[in-house]
Enzyme design. Structure first.
Site, mmCIF file in Angstrom:
data_model
loop_
_atom_site.group_PDB
_atom_site.id
_atom_site.type_symbol
_atom_site.label_atom_id
_atom_site.label_comp_id
_atom_site.label_asym_id
_atom_site.label_seq_id
_atom_site.Cartn_x
_atom_site.Cartn_y
_atom_site.Cartn_z
ATOM 1 N N SER A 368 0.833 -1.201 0.000
ATOM 2 C CA SER A 368 0.000 0.000 0.000
ATOM 3 C C SER A 368 0.873 1.258 0.000
ATOM 4 O O SER A 368 1.712 1.426 -0.876
ATOM 5 C CB SER A 368 -0.960 -0.048 1.186
ATOM 6 O OG SER A 368 -1.995 0.888 1.044
ATOM 7 N N ASP A 462 -8.778 -5.276 -5.597
ATOM 8 C CA ASP A 462 -8.348 -4.250 -4.642
ATOM 9 C C ASP A 462 -9.260 -3.035 -4.763
ATOM 10 O O ASP A 462 -9.396 -2.451 -5.842
ATOM 11 C CB ASP A 462 -6.897 -3.865 -4.942
ATOM 12 C CG ASP A 462 -6.343 -2.832 -3.969
ATOM 13 O OD1 ASP A 462 -7.069 -2.421 -3.040
ATOM 14 O OD2 ASP A 462 -5.173 -2.438 -4.145
ATOM 15 N N HIS A 496 -7.196 -5.924 -1.186
ATOM 16 C CA HIS A 496 -6.066 -5.042 -0.895
ATOM 17 C C HIS A 496 -5.057 -5.682 0.053
ATOM 18 O O HIS A 496 -3.852 -5.569 -0.147
ATOM 19 C CB HIS A 496 -6.587 -3.737 -0.294
ATOM 20 C CG HIS A 496 -5.516 -2.700 -0.096
ATOM 21 N ND1 HIS A 496 -4.812 -2.154 -1.151
ATOM 22 C CD2 HIS A 496 -5.025 -2.105 1.032
ATOM 23 C CE1 HIS A 496 -3.935 -1.269 -0.692
ATOM 24 N NE2 HIS A 496 -4.049 -1.222 0.623
#
Length: 557
Positions: A368, A462, A496
């Site tokens: 991320s 995601d 994610h």
């Protein structure tokens, strides 16, 4: 708003995790034909023998068959393009990892040891009839019996049941805040009263169905909404409780057997070294042996703090890994307003100069927000040989980045593009502006300056942002400047939070920057399969580029 603290995760979320009821429901429309056949077999409830296993040359142990969860993006077939992917890269069809892929890695379950004379058949690790039952009562067999590493498979079986007896198995685990995670599944024993999860499919009605030897772990869900499972103290294990109940009714039947098992993070002999040198706030994990070892810096995301569990698990596999905090930890900045790359440069130099770290370069691993920080480090700093991103961005996101006289502004955000459903959960996938248009082009990190190899791990479901788009545009920019084409591995149905194997999927949790719950995406089974394969891909990538040794893991099927 209270800043995140140590142990919080990435992607902007804080400690709170989990999902709202129904968020992780199975998406039947996305199941391929083999999954539908598996569901049909699950309804029959019959145990089947384990399939023949192929020898793995790399590990001298069974390896996944052709139904691997891995796909490599090369040329996208026409007809199904994700918005923003620019039509340049696409996945060959995903061969969903059937449970047989991990069946071969499960330790073989031999005969259970007899109960010692004079000892009550109450609970003991690995073989445990319910307290007060006789020695011929049902018991749980685990392999390894009492303790295993969290990213390793655990073989589960029940013996002493009646022929074709119907039972419900339940797993429970409490995190360090006391929050409860649970999963349950319905099973039917074989004609011999044996129930081996590696051969017996779960029947419909529980947390999952089908042949899923590790389903009772990856399918666990929090009892508290929007709560995510993280490990804060890697020096202590999670305590997993397993129970066997009679029948499949809505009301829990009689307890037949129970057992406990430790899921550890720190392998015996692996050293944990807190690092407080200069401005660096980190923890270094050194494998067993004399070294030197290939070195990696591990970064999580916008949740801040100092998560150590991925670095710790990676060190168990022979890497020297530095888990690096960069805000909201001890005396580091409390808010994510701007970052100075000189801080990360200190960490790189620390690793390059460490006697236990093998040179001449090190690797970077980021998830991320940690992903785009790794891209910036690789683009401007020396000594980086390999960079792996897990659902990362190639544009600077969330805060101003400074390095000497260079300033990279954060990518713009349009709050009007955030969608909030009736459940109150926000979908933020379209919130970011495109780094290809207007003034937002200044946020595109000049990764063509990097002198390293790249690996992009992408969850195609995601919902934090468009990870596949970022991977594609990064690849196009590298190739336009004559650089090596990066490896891009995509996983349909993965969200994610692609964590180490067997962490339960977090579909939605509180976002520490937005202050509201957001969806992270993913379908539980596909997400689990992605985590297993991505973990192998990451290790193979670093082993190849940091040691020069063949990885033994191909990104092509």
């Amino acid at each position: 708003m209270k800043p995140p603290t140590a142990g919080e995760g990435s992607g902007g979320e804080d400690r709170r995790g989990g999902e709202e009821a129904g968020m992780q429901g199975s998406r039947e429309a996305r199941k391929p034909a083999d999954s539908q056949e598996e569901s049909r077999r699950a309804g029959q409830g019959t145990c089947r023998p384990a399939p023949p296993r192929r020898a793995c040359q790399r590990h001298s142990r069974p390896e996944p068959g052709p139904s691997s969860a891995r796909i490599c993006l090369r040329n996208r077939p026409q007809g199904r393009e994700r918005p923003g992917a620019m039509g340049q890269v696409s996945a060959r069809s995903l061969f969903r990892a059937s449970s047989s892929a991990w069946q071969g890695r499960l330790p073989w379950l031999g005969a259970a040891p007899a109960a010692p004379r004079g000892r009550s058949p109450a609970w003991s690790p690995g073989t445990a009839p319910a307290r007060g039952l006789s020695s011929v009562a049902p018991s749980i067999r685990l392999s390894p019996a009492a303790r295993s590493l969290f990213d390793e498979p655990l073989a589960i079986a029940v013996q002493g049941l009646g022929p074709r007896q119907q039972v419900t198995l339940r797993t429970s685990l409490r995190d360090e805040t006391g929050e409860l995670f649970q999963a349950s599944a319905h099973y039917q024993a074989g004609d011999d009263g044996e129930l081996d999860l590696a051969r017996c499919p779960a029947l419909p009605g529980g947390s999952f169905s089908g042949l899923e030897p590790m389903g009772l772990l990856w399918a666990m869900q929090p009892q508290k909404p929007f709560w995510r499972l993280v490990k804060r103290d890697v020096q202590s294990p999670f305590l997993l409780q397993l129970e066997v109940f009679e029948g499949h009714g809505e009301r829990r039947g009689r307890l037949l057997a129970q057992a406990q098992h430790e899921r550890a993070f720190l392998r015996d002999g692996v050293r944990r070294v807190p690092v407080r040198e200069g401005r660096i706030r980190a923890t270094l994990f050194l494998p067993t042996g004399s070294g030197p070892f290939p070195g990696i810096i591990d970064l999580y995301g916008a949740g801040g703090g100092l998560p150590e569990y991925r670095a710790c698990l990676l060190a168990n596999h022979g890497f020297a890994v530095l888990a690096l905090a960069f805000y909201s930890y001890e005396d580091l900045p409390k808010a994510m307003k701007e970052f100075h790359l000189e801080y990360f440069e200190e960490a790189v130099n620390y690793m390059l100069q460490h006697t236990q770290v093998k040179g001449p370069g090190i690797g970077l691993l980021g998830h991320s927000k940690g992903g785009d920080l790794c891209v910036s480090m690789a683009s401007f700093l020396k000594g980086i040989t390999a960079t792996a991103l897990i659902n990362g961005s190639v544009a600077n996101v969330g805060a101003v980045l400074r390095y000497k006289d260079i300033i990279i502004p954060p990518l713009g955000i349009n709050p009007k593009r955030i969608k909030v459903g009736k459940s109150g959960i926000a979908d933020i996938i379209d919130a970011l502006n495109s780094p290809l248009e207007g003034p937002d082009q200044q946020s595109f990190i000049p990764l063509e300056k990097a002198e390293c190899c790249f690996l992009f791990i992408v969850g195609q479901d995601d919902h934090n942002w468009k990870s596949e788009f970022f991977a594609v545009e990064g690849s196009k920019r590298l190739q336009a400047h004559g650089k090596e084409k990066p490896e891009i591995v995509c996983y349909p149905g993965a969200g994610h939070y692609i964590e180490p194997p067997f962490f339960p999927m977090c579909a939605a949790s509180m976002h520490s920057l937005l202050g509201k719950p957001v969806m992270w995406g993913g379908e539980p089974k596909a997400h689990c399969e992605a985590q297993i394969d991505a973990w192998q891909q990451i290790q193979a990538f670093f082993r190849k580029h940091l040691t020069g040794k063949p990885s033994g893991t191909s990104s092509k099927l």
